[in-house]
Design a protein around this motif. Structure first.
Motif, short mmCIF file in Angstrom:
data_model
loop_
_atom_site.label_atom_id
_atom_site.label_comp_id
_atom_site.label_asym_id
_atom_site.label_seq_id
_atom_site.Cartn_x
_atom_site.Cartn_y
_atom_site.Cartn_z
N PHE A 36 85.21 10.08 134.66
CA PHE A 36 84.12 9.14 134.81
C PHE A 36 83.19 8.83 133.46
CE2 PHE A 36 84.62 11.68 138.64
CZ PHE A 36 84.87 10.69 139.64
N ILE A 37 82.88 7.50 133.24
CA ILE A 37 82.11 7.26 132.17
C ILE A 37 80.56 7.31 132.45
CG2 ILE A 37 84.19 6.04 131.05
CD1 ILE A 37 82.61 3.16 131.97
N SER A 38 80.35 7.27 133.61
CA SER A 38 78.85 7.19 133.86
C SER A 38 78.74 7.83 135.54
CB SER A 38 78.06 6.02 133.82
OG SER A 38 78.48 5.20 134.66
N GLN A 39 77.45 7.94 136.03
CA GLN A 39 77.25 8.26 137.26
C GLN A 39 77.42 7.11 138.04
OE1 GLN A 39 73.17 10.00 137.60
NE2 GLN A 39 73.82 11.57 135.88
N GLU A 40 77.01 5.86 137.55
CA GLU A 40 77.43 4.66 138.28
C GLU A 40 78.99 4.45 138.42
OE1 GLU A 40 76.64 -0.10 137.81
OE2 GLU A 40 76.11 1.29 135.88
N LEU A 51 76.96 13.27 131.83
CA LEU A 51 77.20 11.95 132.18
C LEU A 51 76.01 10.84 132.30
CD1 LEU A 51 79.83 10.95 132.98
CD2 LEU A 51 79.49 11.60 135.30
N PRO A 52 76.19 9.86 131.42
CA PRO A 52 75.00 8.87 131.68
C PRO A 52 74.64 8.40 132.94
CG PRO A 52 76.73 7.93 130.43
CD PRO A 52 76.95 9.20 130.40
N GLU A 53 73.57 7.59 133.31
CA GLU A 53 73.23 7.16 134.84
C GLU A 53 74.02 5.79 134.77
OE1 GLU A 53 69.09 7.05 135.86
OE2 GLU A 53 68.87 8.98 135.04
N SER A 54 74.16 4.93 133.76
CA SER A 54 74.65 3.54 133.98
C SER A 54 75.71 3.45 133.03
CB SER A 54 73.44 2.54 133.93
OG SER A 54 73.39 2.07 132.69
N ASN A 55 76.54 2.48 133.32
CA ASN A 55 77.64 1.90 132.38
C ASN A 55 77.13 1.46 131.17
OD1 ASN A 55 79.46 2.78 134.18
ND2 ASN A 55 79.87 1.05 134.91
N LEU A 57 74.31 16.25 143.06
CA LEU A 57 75.29 16.75 141.86
C LEU A 57 74.58 16.54 140.37
CD1 LEU A 57 78.38 14.72 142.61
CD2 LEU A 57 78.20 17.16 142.87
N ALA A 58 73.75 15.77 140.15
CA ALA A 58 73.05 15.67 138.80
C ALA A 58 71.99 16.76 138.83
CB ALA A 58 72.45 14.33 138.53
N ASN A 59 71.33 17.16 139.72
CA ASN A 59 69.94 18.00 139.79
C ASN A 59 70.57 19.25 139.58
OD1 ASN A 59 68.29 15.76 140.12
ND2 ASN A 59 68.14 15.82 142.39
N ASN A 60 71.75 19.40 140.26
CA ASN A 60 72.45 20.70 140.01
C ASN A 60 73.18 21.30 138.95
OD1 ASN A 60 71.63 22.35 142.50
ND2 ASN A 60 72.19 20.51 143.25
N GLY A 61 73.05 20.23 137.93
CA GLY A 61 73.91 20.40 136.66
C GLY A 61 75.50 20.16 136.64
N ILE A 62 75.91 19.67 137.63
CA ILE A 62 77.29 19.55 137.65
C ILE A 62 77.75 18.12 136.86
CG2 ILE A 62 79.16 18.78 139.31
CD1 ILE A 62 77.52 20.46 141.20
N LEU A 63 76.62 17.12 136.79
CA LEU A 63 76.82 15.93 135.93
C LEU A 63 76.44 15.78 134.61
CD1 LEU A 63 76.51 13.36 138.80
CD2 LEU A 63 78.48 14.30 138.14
N ASP A 64 76.35 17.19 133.89
CA ASP A 64 75.64 17.29 132.76
C ASP A 64 76.38 16.40 131.56
OD1 ASP A 64 73.50 18.78 133.51
OD2 ASP A 64 74.33 20.80 132.67
#
Length: 166
Positions: A128-132, A157-161, A148-155
């Motif tokens: 994945f290139i971003s959360q989006e 990974l930017p929010e948008s493309n 996922l982001a709040n629990n550090g699983i998406l550390d």
């Protein structure tokens, strides 16, 4: 008696596999967040739930059961690894070198359907290139991504493309 003997044998000689099977099959309400905070936090949570007594809800009573087993597992030197976006199974606990890798669905609030969608659409060769990007490819809602982001699983990974130039 024979079944109890088998369970005891597995618990002593194959503890990781025993705990993985138990948490996968018996602990449907397992929540990763309390166990991710460590042994002391688990013990305090168990104590607080016991202090509720008869005021404890059915969910809290079932939480006591799996937290006691998680406490036992951690006391034996095994640990719960951090949920991994690319390695965690959607619904099964996996045996690892250190202990267990919790499934994606063990994150309270992330349902089995969302976990399976993430697992079906993830690809280590095409990360994945971003959360989006993740939200669009997996078909999960913003609340699942935030969880996922709040629990550090998406550390990392930017929010948008969109690429920021500044």
């Amino acid at each position: 008696v024979l079944m109890a003997y088998r369970i005891a044998y597995c618990k002593v000689h194959y503890p990781k596999h025993f705990y993985a099977a138990y948490f996968t099959v018996r602990a449907k309400d397992f929540d990763y967040v309390p166990v991710s905070k460590g042994l002391t936090y688990v013990k305090n949570t168990i104590r607080n739930l016991y202090n509720l007594g008869t005021k404890a809800s059915a969910t809290e009573k079932s939480q006591i059961t799996y937290l006691e087993l998680a406490n036992e597992m951690m006391e034996r030197g095994l640990e719960f690894e951090k949920i991994d976006l690319y390695r965690s199974h959607p619904i099964k606990f996996l045996v690892t070198e250190k202990g267990l890798l919790p499934p994606l669905a063990s994150l309270g609030g992330l349902g089995e359907v969302a976990a399976k969608n993430i697992a079906d659409n993830r690809d280590i060769n095409n990360p994945f290139i971003s959360q989006e990007d993740m939200r669009l490819r997996c078909g999960v809602g913003r609340s699942a991504i935030e969880l996922l982001a709040n629990n550090g699983i998406l550390d990392g990974l930017p929010e948008s493309n969109q690429i920021s130039l500044f």
